[in-house]
Design an enzyme around this catalytic site. Structure first.
Site, PDB file in Angstrom:
ATOM      1  N   CYS A 145       4.394  -0.965  -3.096  1.00 50.55           N
ATOM      2  CA  CYS A 145       5.825  -0.537  -2.057  1.00 50.55           C
ATOM      3  C   CYS A 145       7.169  -1.392  -2.718  1.00 50.55           C
ATOM      4  O   CYS A 145       8.452  -0.410  -1.962  1.00 50.55           O
ATOM      5  CB  CYS A 145       5.172  -1.654  -0.838  1.00 50.55           C
ATOM      6  SG  CYS A 145       3.206  -1.750  -0.559  1.00 50.55           S
ATOM      7  N   THR A 147      -1.276  -0.900   7.793  1.00 51.51           N
ATOM      8  CA  THR A 147       0.384  -1.303   8.056  1.00 51.51           C
ATOM      9  C   THR A 147       0.517  -1.435   9.508  1.00 51.51           C
ATOM     10  O   THR A 147       1.183  -2.426  10.523  1.00 51.51           O
ATOM     11  CB  THR A 147       1.492  -0.349   8.037  1.00 51.51           C
ATOM     12  OG1 THR A 147       1.144  -0.500   6.479  1.00 51.51           O
ATOM     13  CG2 THR A 147       3.268  -0.695   8.394  1.00 51.51           C
ATOM     14  N   THR A 195      -5.127  10.652  20.041  1.00 50.04           N
ATOM     15  CA  THR A 195      -6.671  10.737  19.904  1.00 50.04           C
ATOM     16  C   THR A 195      -7.012  10.819  18.653  1.00 50.04           C
ATOM     17  O   THR A 195      -6.270  10.470  17.422  1.00 50.04           O
ATOM     18  CB  THR A 195      -6.326  12.553  20.152  1.00 50.04           C
ATOM     19  OG1 THR A 195      -5.520  12.806  20.997  1.00 50.04           O
ATOM     20  CG2 THR A 195      -6.919  13.415  19.410  1.00 50.04           C
ATOM     21  N   GLY A 225      -8.062   2.308   5.257  1.00 49.32           N
ATOM     22  CA  GLY A 225      -8.908   3.266   4.329  1.00 49.32           C
ATOM     23  C   GLY A 225      -9.480   2.929   2.365  1.00 49.32           C
ATOM     24  O   GLY A 225     -10.237   3.453   2.535  1.00 49.32           O
TER      25      GLY A 225
HETATM   26  C1  LIG Z   1      -2.242  -6.682   1.504  1.00 44.27           C
HETATM   27  C2  LIG Z   1      -1.862  -4.992   2.096  1.00 44.27           C
HETATM   28  N1  LIG Z   1      -1.818  -5.033   3.753  1.00 44.27           N
HETATM   29  C3  LIG Z   1      -1.362  -3.878   4.118  1.00 44.27           C
HETATM   30  C4  LIG Z   1      -0.732  -2.758   3.030  1.00 44.27           C
HETATM   31  C5  LIG Z   1      -0.598  -1.833   4.220  1.00 44.27           C
HETATM   32  O1  LIG Z   1      -1.802  -0.511   4.070  1.00 44.27           O
HETATM   33  P1  LIG Z   1      -1.923   0.865   4.535  1.00 44.27           P
HETATM   34  O2  LIG Z   1      -1.565   1.728   3.570  1.00 44.27           O
HETATM   35  O3  LIG Z   1      -3.055   1.398   5.071  1.00 44.27           O
HETATM   36  O4  LIG Z   1      -0.726   0.516   5.623  1.00 44.27           O
HETATM   37  C6  LIG Z   1      -1.704  -2.792   2.611  1.00 44.27           C
HETATM   38  C7  LIG Z   1      -1.513  -1.873   1.358  1.00 44.27           C
HETATM   39  O5  LIG Z   1      -0.619  -1.982   0.583  1.00 44.27           O
HETATM   40  C8  LIG Z   1      -2.020  -4.062   1.080  1.00 44.27           C
HETATM   41  O6  LIG Z   1      -2.150  -4.821   0.179  1.00 44.27           O
END
Ligand SMILES: Cc1ncc(COP(=O)(O)O)c(C=O)c1O
Length: 386
Positions: free
Chosen positions: A333, A78, A246, A206
């Site tokens: 989400c 994100t 950090t 990760g």
């Molecule tokens: C394609 C994609 N992009 C971005 C994200 C966001 O990742 P993070 O949870 O590491 O912020 C996700 C997580 O669901 C994802 O599937």
């Protein structure tokens, strides 16, 4: 340690458990080697810095970077997506304000693009075909003299469709436009060489690859051409000023180890999961011929199964199987808001279909015994609810 064997976890696009080997590698960095890698005047700081350097080196080699400093650590995909999109826009808006992306991107791209409209950006969201693939010609045709950025995800988190990344990157390169790729679902699983794929910026995370949550990275090309972006966070100028704060040393060590292990093992894992996915869909369709697989039948993540089960509400199926199987209805989400998935809408499903669709993300460790449990439980529950 708490062991949760039941229900069987099948939501690996949402997040994955940390691999025990990754956890062991991380542990000393919480306690013994606890220094701040920016405190280079003493041994504690230097030991932490050494671990960060090794991790950066490992990741950069796996992803085909030319230089290890092309990897910037962030808190996850994100943040990487925000940094890439906002960072490019603010740096290059004097050249143009147009950004091209697709309708099926993750919210962290779509909502950031929506936000950028308030800073004056014009956004084109390209449609996808019924398999969820964007057309390279559409990308080419959407380019205007104001286009500064193209952002297309590597693989979709709901339907698993893999995009023609190399070809899109070529279009971007030929038109002198920066190309960003959100590869959160693909890094580690797919063979990714950022230079061969013509990628300028690439986000990853990760916790999608059996590493820890709260850590991720952004590849920023620094060779032919050097890609320039503005930082979005300001502070101690860590990460060459691109990302102050950090460094999360245990997370960084864990991210590198997770990526190393998954990349080394992905060939076998993908082969097995491809067979398992096909088997699950085949057996279900054999009993219930109306079940439809969503996404691209060929260009897809091998551990993704996204199916519409006509006549069976996904929420009812999840409830019925809640003690046996953990999977999701659409994207994790968007499950809190009861909103039809924008990805399933974009591939042409109507609202009824969407609410009868489930997503399974197989784990790397799932075996034959668990495969039988998945099939048996799905068959029983679907029969009961049909
Ligand atoms: C394609 C994609 N992009 C971005 C994200 C966001 O990742 P993070 O949870 O590491 O912020 C996700 C997580 O669901 C994802 O599937």
């Amino acid at each position: 340690m708490i062991k949760m064997n039941k229900p069987l976890y099948l939501d690996n696009h949402s997040t994955t458990p940390v691999d025990e080997r990754v956890l062991s590698k991380m542990m000393p960095y919480f306690t013994e080697i606890h220094g701040n890698p920016s405190s280079i005047d003493h041994i504690h700081g230097n030991s932490a810095l050494k671990a960060v350097k090794e991790a950066r080196n490992e990741i950069s080699k796996i992803l085909g970077c030319k230089r290890e400093h092309e990897i910037i650590f962030t808190a996850g995909a994100t943040e990487s997506n925000n940094l890439a999109l906002i960072g490019v826009y603010r740096k290059h808006k004097s050249k143009g304000n147009h950004i091209i992306s697709t309708q099926i991107e993750h919210a962290s791209v779509l909502h950031t693009l929506e936000y950028l409209k308030s800073e004056g950006a014009e956004i084109t969201l390209l449609p996808v075909d019924n398999y969820g693939r964007v057309s390279v010609d559409d990308v080419q045709n959407a380019i205007t003299d104001k286009t500064i950025l193209i952002s297309v995800m590597y693989a979709n988190n709901e339907i698993g469709t893999i995009q023609p990344i190399k070809e899109i990157g070529e279009v971007a390169k030929n038109n002198d436009i920066i190309f960003h790729c959100d590869a959160a679902q693909a890094v580690g699983y797919e063979d990714i060489d950022v230079y061969k794929l013509n990628i300028d910026l690439m986000s990853f995370s990760g916790h999608k690859i059996y590493g820890p949550k709260g850590i991720g990275g952004l590849f920023i090309r620094s060779f032919m051409p050097i890609v320039r972006i503005n930082p979005i966070m300001h502070g101690g100028d860590q990460e060459r000023g691109f990302r102050s704060g950090t460094l999360n040393v245990p997370g960084i060590v864990g991210l590198a180890e997770a990526l190393k292990l998954l990349s080394q093992e992905s060939k076998g894992i993908n082969k097995k999961n491809n067979e398992f996915s096909q088997k699950i869909v085949e057996v279900l369709q054999d009993r219930f011929p109306h079940i439809k697989l969503n996404g691209d039948p060929v260009n897809r993540l091998s551990h993704n199964i996204n199916i519409t089960i006509p006549g069976v509400e996904s929420k009812a199926l999840m409830l019925k199987l809640k003690d046996k199987l953990s999977f999701s209805a659409g994207s994790a989400c968007s499950t809190i808001k009861v909103k039809p998935s924008h990805v399933l809408q974009a591939i042409g499903l109507n609202d009824d279909d969407i609410f009868q669709t489930i997503r399974i993300g197989l784990s790397k460790s799932i075996g034959k015994e668990e495969l039988d449990i998945v099939i048996e439980n799905l068959l029983d529950a679907i029969a009961h609810l049909s």
